[in-house]
Design an enzyme around this catalytic site. Sequence first.
Site, PDB file in Angstrom:
ATOM      1  N   GLY A  70       0.801  -1.216   0.000  1.00  0.00           N
ATOM      2  CA  GLY A  70       0.000   0.000   0.000  1.00  0.00           C
ATOM      3  C   GLY A  70       0.830   1.261   0.000  1.00  0.00           C
ATOM      4  O   GLY A  70       0.469   2.256  -0.647  1.00  0.00           O
ATOM      5  N   GLN A 178      -7.171  -0.105   4.492  1.00  0.00           N
ATOM      6  CA  GLN A 178      -7.904  -0.725   5.598  1.00  0.00           C
ATOM      7  C   GLN A 178      -9.282  -1.238   5.207  1.00  0.00           C
ATOM      8  O   GLN A 178      -9.900  -2.003   5.961  1.00  0.00           O
ATOM      9  CB  GLN A 178      -8.028   0.258   6.767  1.00  0.00           C
ATOM     10  CG  GLN A 178      -6.739   0.503   7.521  1.00  0.00           C
ATOM     11  CD  GLN A 178      -6.199  -0.727   8.228  1.00  0.00           C
ATOM     12  OE1 GLN A 178      -6.951  -1.627   8.602  1.00  0.00           O
ATOM     13  NE2 GLN A 178      -4.890  -0.785   8.402  1.00  0.00           N
ATOM     14  N   SER A 198      -3.496  -3.647  -0.179  1.00  0.00           N
ATOM     15  CA  SER A 198      -2.316  -4.317   0.345  1.00  0.00           C
ATOM     16  C   SER A 198      -2.741  -5.688   0.841  1.00  0.00           C
ATOM     17  O   SER A 198      -3.579  -5.793   1.746  1.00  0.00           O
ATOM     18  CB  SER A 198      -1.692  -3.501   1.483  1.00  0.00           C
ATOM     19  OG  SER A 198      -0.470  -4.061   1.904  1.00  0.00           O
ATOM     20  N   ALA A 199      -2.169  -6.743   0.276  1.00  0.00           N
ATOM     21  CA  ALA A 199      -2.679  -8.100   0.475  1.00  0.00           C
ATOM     22  C   ALA A 199      -2.689  -8.535   1.937  1.00  0.00           C
ATOM     23  O   ALA A 199      -3.604  -9.246   2.368  1.00  0.00           O
ATOM     24  CB  ALA A 199      -1.860  -9.085  -0.350  1.00  0.00           C
ATOM     25  N   CYS A 328       2.720   1.017  11.985  1.00  0.00           N
ATOM     26  CA  CYS A 328       3.819   1.570  11.191  1.00  0.00           C
ATOM     27  C   CYS A 328       4.687   2.517  12.002  1.00  0.00           C
ATOM     28  O   CYS A 328       5.760   2.904  11.562  1.00  0.00           O
ATOM     29  CB  CYS A 328       3.267   2.295   9.967  1.00  0.00           C
ATOM     30  SG  CYS A 328       2.372   1.191   8.858  1.00  0.00           S
TER      31      CYS A 328
END
Length: 380
Positions: A70, A178, A198-199, A328
């Site tokens: 992402g 998300q 994003s997987a 993050c």
Amino acid sequence: MHAYFDNAATTPLDPEVLEAMLPFLSQHYGNPSSLHGPGRQVRAAIENARKTVAHLLGAAPAEISFTSGGTEADNAAIFGSVRALGLRHAVTSRLEHHAVLHPMQALAKAGDVELSYVRHDAQGRLDLAHLDELLATHPRSLVSLMHGNNEIGNLNDVEALGALCAGHDAVFHTDTVQTMGHYRHNVQALQNHFLVGSAHKFHGPKGVGFLYTRPGTQSVPFIHGGSQERNVRAGTENVYGIVGLAKALEIAYRDMGAHRAHVQGLKNRFIEQLRAQVADVQFNGCSADPNCSLYTVLSVSLPPSAISEMLLFNLDISKIAASGGSACTSGAQAGSHVLEALGTNPDRATVRFSISKMNTADEVDYAVEHLAKLYQPVGA
């Protein structure tokens, strides 16, 4: 018992996804840019994955580019559109993920754009009237506003945002990391120029994501050095990751109704039990409102206590995995920029419980029981 409630950071890999990936980790190892049989076989797997993702989003395969995740997809959309279109003004909010905030701020620092922040209230709800004012003053801007907030769970109305941007000829990028795999996205009904996924946020592998780009939207490559991904993203493709991403998104769409009902039920259980067992518990943003928050995220605000600084450590000792905010920034000394922007009381600790289809009611009960013990009044 182990209770994993940090699914907004990453989700466990679905066994079906692993099964789909395994042949490309062992048997099918050709380079997809090679013209021989092994290369063509792997190229076909990538293109089939692209077709799967495109079909689920209502897009064309040519509109899907695979990335490392992402963050790269957000950066590619932001830098690529500003450079290709010569945009001189950008709008975001102070509640965005750093994958959006930092690129925007880098562009502003370099003098490439003038950056404006749309206002929000104490619950993190965006002021659309202010956005309208900003775009009326600066038409043809880049607007980047997320769909679902990774820390407080707020959901933004992307259809309303898209319509407002379209009225001012603005380029609209939405970080959907998300919400991808948890909500249905149909690009035919939206007015977004860019969406990202994003997987590992929907039970796929880490290190792979994608960027949807609306046809006719100009951009420039973010990574140079090869002709992969139709000349927009150089580098040998992460084949088994791409196969896993497509399979994970396919499963997410297939099971979304049952998944949502299960997870929302667990979130409701969290809220009810926390209110019953922890005095002065509060919830950040719109986190406890099912009508305007992610069903997967609950941001819990706890009363001032000597235990606050060691809260996550104590939960970890009890084998409860949770987060104090965005994963993050875990390990960083700075507090959450989202909670700071909301003006939350810094003396109150925050714990984010993020839930997936693999969680159980017993795990919720276990987590609340241990949290309540930590916050029992002295002498209780």
